[in-house]
Design a protein around this motif. Sequence first.
Motif, PDB file in Angstrom:
ATOM      1  N   ALA A   1       0.855  -1.194   0.000  1.00  0.00           N
ATOM      2  CA  ALA A   1       0.000   0.000   0.000  1.00  0.00           C
ATOM      3  C   ALA A   1       0.890   1.242   0.000  1.00  0.00           C
ATOM      4  O   ALA A   1       2.081   1.163   0.328  1.00  0.00           O
ATOM      5  CB  ALA A   1      -0.941   0.018   1.199  1.00  0.00           C
ATOM      6  N   PHE A   2       0.331   2.377  -0.368  1.00  0.00           N
ATOM      7  CA  PHE A   2       1.175   3.555  -0.588  1.00  0.00           C
ATOM      8  C   PHE A   2       1.835   4.074   0.684  1.00  0.00           C
ATOM      9  O   PHE A   2       2.793   4.841   0.622  1.00  0.00           O
ATOM     10  CB  PHE A   2       0.356   4.672  -1.253  1.00  0.00           C
ATOM     11  N   LYS A   3       1.344   3.643   1.835  1.00  0.00           N
ATOM     12  CA  LYS A   3       1.925   4.143   3.085  1.00  0.00           C
ATOM     13  C   LYS A   3       3.393   3.768   3.238  1.00  0.00           C
ATOM     14  O   LYS A   3       4.132   4.422   3.967  1.00  0.00           O
ATOM     15  CB  LYS A   3       1.097   3.668   4.261  1.00  0.00           C
TER      16      LYS A   3
ATOM     17  N   ASP B   1      -3.767  -0.636   7.114  1.00  0.00           N
ATOM     18  CA  ASP B   1      -2.576  -0.385   6.294  1.00  0.00           C
ATOM     19  C   ASP B   1      -1.445   0.340   7.018  1.00  0.00           C
ATOM     20  O   ASP B   1      -0.271   0.013   6.835  1.00  0.00           O
ATOM     21  CB  ASP B   1      -2.949   0.427   5.054  1.00  0.00           C
TER      22      ASP B   1
ATOM     23  N   PRO C   1      -7.616   9.438  -3.945  1.00  0.00           N
ATOM     24  CA  PRO C   1      -8.538   8.860  -2.971  1.00  0.00           C
ATOM     25  C   PRO C   1      -8.041   9.189  -1.571  1.00  0.00           C
ATOM     26  O   PRO C   1      -6.887   8.909  -1.234  1.00  0.00           O
ATOM     27  CB  PRO C   1      -8.459   7.355  -3.249  1.00  0.00           C
ATOM     28  N   THR C   2      -8.873   9.777  -0.749  1.00  0.00           N
ATOM     29  CA  THR C   2      -8.370  10.232   0.545  1.00  0.00           C
ATOM     30  C   THR C   2      -9.442  10.128   1.621  1.00  0.00           C
ATOM     31  O   THR C   2     -10.637  10.093   1.326  1.00  0.00           O
ATOM     32  CB  THR C   2      -7.827  11.690   0.426  1.00  0.00           C
ATOM     33  N   GLY C   3      -9.002  10.029   2.866  1.00  0.00           N
ATOM     34  CA  GLY C   3      -9.927   9.991   3.988  1.00  0.00           C
ATOM     35  C   GLY C   3      -9.428  10.912   5.086  1.00  0.00           C
ATOM     36  O   GLY C   3     -10.176  11.587   5.771  1.00  0.00           O
ATOM     37  N   ASN C   4      -8.110  10.937   5.204  1.00  0.00           N
ATOM     38  CA  ASN C   4      -7.468  11.708   6.262  1.00  0.00           C
ATOM     39  C   ASN C   4      -6.927  13.037   5.758  1.00  0.00           C
ATOM     40  O   ASN C   4      -6.250  13.745   6.489  1.00  0.00           O
ATOM     41  CB  ASN C   4      -6.305  10.886   6.816  1.00  0.00           C
ATOM     42  N   PHE C   5      -7.153  13.333   4.488  1.00  0.00           N
ATOM     43  CA  PHE C   5      -6.667  14.555   3.862  1.00  0.00           C
ATOM     44  C   PHE C   5      -5.146  14.554   3.713  1.00  0.00           C
ATOM     45  O   PHE C   5      -4.533  15.570   3.401  1.00  0.00           O
ATOM     46  CB  PHE C   5      -7.090  15.794   4.689  1.00  0.00           C
ATOM     47  N   GLY C   6      -4.509  13.377   3.930  1.00  0.00           N
ATOM     48  CA  GLY C   6      -3.049  13.327   3.928  1.00  0.00           C
ATOM     49  C   GLY C   6      -2.479  13.418   2.522  1.00  0.00           C
ATOM     50  O   GLY C   6      -1.689  14.312   2.191  1.00  0.00           O
ATOM     51  N   ASP C   7      -2.902  12.481   1.673  1.00  0.00           N
ATOM     52  CA  ASP C   7      -2.350  12.394   0.338  1.00  0.00           C
ATOM     53  C   ASP C   7      -2.717  13.628  -0.486  1.00  0.00           C
ATOM     54  O   ASP C   7      -1.895  14.173  -1.213  1.00  0.00           O
ATOM     55  CB  ASP C   7      -2.911  11.128  -0.319  1.00  0.00           C
TER      56      ASP C   7
ATOM     57  N   SER D   1      -9.601   1.799   4.375  1.00  0.00           N
ATOM     58  CA  SER D   1      -8.554   2.730   4.815  1.00  0.00           C
ATOM     59  C   SER D   1      -8.994   4.186   4.659  1.00  0.00           C
ATOM     60  O   SER D   1      -8.275   5.100   5.034  1.00  0.00           O
ATOM     61  CB  SER D   1      -7.267   2.489   4.033  1.00  0.00           C
ATOM     62  N   MET D   2     -10.173   4.384   4.089  1.00  0.00           N
ATOM     63  CA  MET D   2     -10.714   5.738   3.957  1.00  0.00           C
ATOM     64  C   MET D   2     -12.016   5.894   4.734  1.00  0.00           C
ATOM     65  O   MET D   2     -12.738   6.867   4.544  1.00  0.00           O
ATOM     66  CB  MET D   2     -10.929   6.069   2.484  1.00  0.00           C
TER      67      MET D   2
ATOM     68  N   HIS E   1      -9.823   1.274  -3.238  1.00  0.00           N
ATOM     69  CA  HIS E   1      -9.443   2.659  -2.933  1.00  0.00           C
ATOM     70  C   HIS E   1      -9.088   3.399  -4.224  1.00  0.00           C
ATOM     71  O   HIS E   1      -9.522   4.526  -4.463  1.00  0.00           O
ATOM     72  CB  HIS E   1      -8.241   2.697  -1.977  1.00  0.00           C
TER      73      HIS E   1
ATOM     74  N   THR F   1      -3.453   3.460  -4.685  1.00  0.00           N
ATOM     75  CA  THR F   1      -2.903   3.453  -3.327  1.00  0.00           C
ATOM     76  C   THR F   1      -2.699   2.061  -2.734  1.00  0.00           C
ATOM     77  O   THR F   1      -2.045   1.937  -1.707  1.00  0.00           O
ATOM     78  CB  THR F   1      -3.805   4.272  -2.383  1.00  0.00           C
ATOM     79  N   ALA F   2      -3.284   1.032  -3.348  1.00  0.00           N
ATOM     80  CA  ALA F   2      -3.055  -0.318  -2.818  1.00  0.00           C
ATOM     81  C   ALA F   2      -3.053  -1.337  -3.943  1.00  0.00           C
ATOM     82  O   ALA F   2      -3.688  -1.149  -4.985  1.00  0.00           O
ATOM     83  CB  ALA F   2      -4.121  -0.689  -1.794  1.00  0.00           C
TER      84      ALA F   2
HETATM   85  C1  LIG Z   1      -4.371   5.312   3.993  1.00  0.00           C
HETATM   86  C2  LIG Z   1      -4.926   4.948   2.679  1.00  0.00           C
HETATM   87  C3  LIG Z   1      -5.642   5.881   1.892  1.00  0.00           C
HETATM   88  C4  LIG Z   1      -5.984   7.276   2.355  1.00  0.00           C
HETATM   89  O1  LIG Z   1      -4.875   8.039   2.690  1.00  0.00           O
HETATM   90  P1  LIG Z   1      -5.066   9.504   3.314  1.00  0.00           P
HETATM   91  O2  LIG Z   1      -3.907   9.690   4.219  1.00  0.00           O
HETATM   92  O3  LIG Z   1      -6.353   9.471   4.028  1.00  0.00           O
HETATM   93  O4  LIG Z   1      -5.056  10.458   2.205  1.00  0.00           O
HETATM   94  C5  LIG Z   1      -6.074   5.467   0.644  1.00  0.00           C
HETATM   95  N1  LIG Z   1      -5.836   4.223   0.185  1.00  0.00           N
HETATM   96  C6  LIG Z   1      -5.165   3.302   0.908  1.00  0.00           C
HETATM   97  C7  LIG Z   1      -4.965   1.953   0.348  1.00  0.00           C
HETATM   98  C8  LIG Z   1      -4.682   3.630   2.186  1.00  0.00           C
HETATM   99  O5  LIG Z   1      -4.016   2.708   2.894  1.00  0.00           O
END
Ligand SMILES: *Cc1c(COP(=O)(O)O)cnc(C)c1O
Length: 464
Positions: A108-110, A141, A253-259, A309-310, A387, A410-411
């Motif tokens: 995954a992109f993390k 993730d 694709p985002t949930g935490n506004f991080g990417d 993850s979002m 995602h 992202t994954a």
């Molecule tokens: C964490 C995650 C995201 C969302 O990342 P944000 O930090 O919320 O932008 C999207 N896709 C995958 C697979 C993740 O693990």
Amino acid sequence: MHYLSTRGGVEPIPFTEAMMMGLGVDGGLLLPRAIPRINRSTFESWQELSYGQLAFEVMSRFIDDIPAADLKEMIHASYTSFTHQEVTPLVHLDDMHILELFHGPTFAFKDIALQFLGNLFDYILNRDDLTINILGATSGDTGSAAIAGVRGKERINIFILHPHNRISPIQEKQMTTVTDANVFNIAVRGTFDDAQAIVKDVFGDIDFKTEYRLGAVNSINWARVLAQVVYFIYSCLHLSSHEKDRATSFSVPTGNFGDIFAGFIAKKMLPEGSINTLLLATNANDILARFVNEGDYSRGRVIATSSPSMDIQAASNFERYLYYLYDRDPARVKDSMERFKQEGKLDLTSELDKIKRDFTAVSVSEGKIRETIATYYNQHNYILDPHTAVGVYAATKHRKQGIPMVCLATAHPAKFRESVQMAIDKQLDLPKALRSIINKPSRCEVMNADKKEIMTFITKNALK
Ligand SMILES: *Cc1c(COP(=O)(O)O)cnc(C)c1O
């Protein structure tokens, strides 16, 4: 380069101190004092750089308290663990470009940020003769990527809480089969929110945090955002020559506004007109889409989706954007964040014009996610993970003629195999590295969602 807090309560500190601080001591998030601007000729001179070389050029503009040779070595070490030579290759499907961010050790992109973060922690701790105990909660993730980033490092112990039996079997195996002595997995009898609440509580116990030198790896850490800025710039440089001269749009694709926030920083750094639209794509947990489209930032109930993850309703990095939206006025940020904490909502309709200049947003339903995975498989023989499909669907709705569109992948689809198989009606093979963990011995403590019990466990196993 020095760092400030979004809430104004931290004296300017150098990068490594900001990195070790994680969350600002005033409760705010740390940001560089200024975003360095890259001029056109410098930007063009980056054309031929490898991913690692580019990462150094970008990061060294934010990090001036680590010698260049050491930073280069750390970056090199972080990205040799990726299985693709280009680290983040672009795949071209007709006129859609997919930026594959999942070639790291946990698929995954993390990994892109956390491989680097692990090496950076290790470097600073050795330099300053310190140790740290990392504590975090994960819905899947982040935990495995953080563990992969620090396993076996002598000056770091890591404690990761996950909700017992509520993450996918592969995600669980990815964490619990890492049996290095410095890795402690804790399965909490409860939900992700329960685990997250305990972690926040423990960090809030300042005496405990200080005594055990607790460190954070979630995306409140600036170094994570910084590492993610690199691939936005990398993809601008690696589009085909007829597209390169145009501003590039990104679907994130985002949930935490991080990417998406990393994309916002990249846009600020690059010459005017390098990045066009930043498309913010959410799943049914649409707080961020409502914010961009209606100026309504209000917490809803978390809905479980195929892109877990979002599944988030309060985006920690949102506060960083708010700081720029408020023209870098920390008093206003502090006031708004305190109000959000109490009331669970913020009304930003008065800022709507400005927000819409920065982002376009779409919330994508489960049906559309499934449909997009099926369509891409049938038409392009390419398998999207759920995602990634969120972002790809948003891109098909919003792309403009003549403007290149990069979708962040992202994954790896195998990581979310069950949902993908349902969408394409076909069994998916696991990559070898994931197959081999299924039968490996694992180590994990199952505990109640009880702060005391967990603190006692940390006390017993922390690096002193
Ligand atoms: C964490 C995650 C995201 C969302 O990342 P944000 O930090 O919320 O932008 C999207 N896709 C995958 C697979 C993740 O693990």
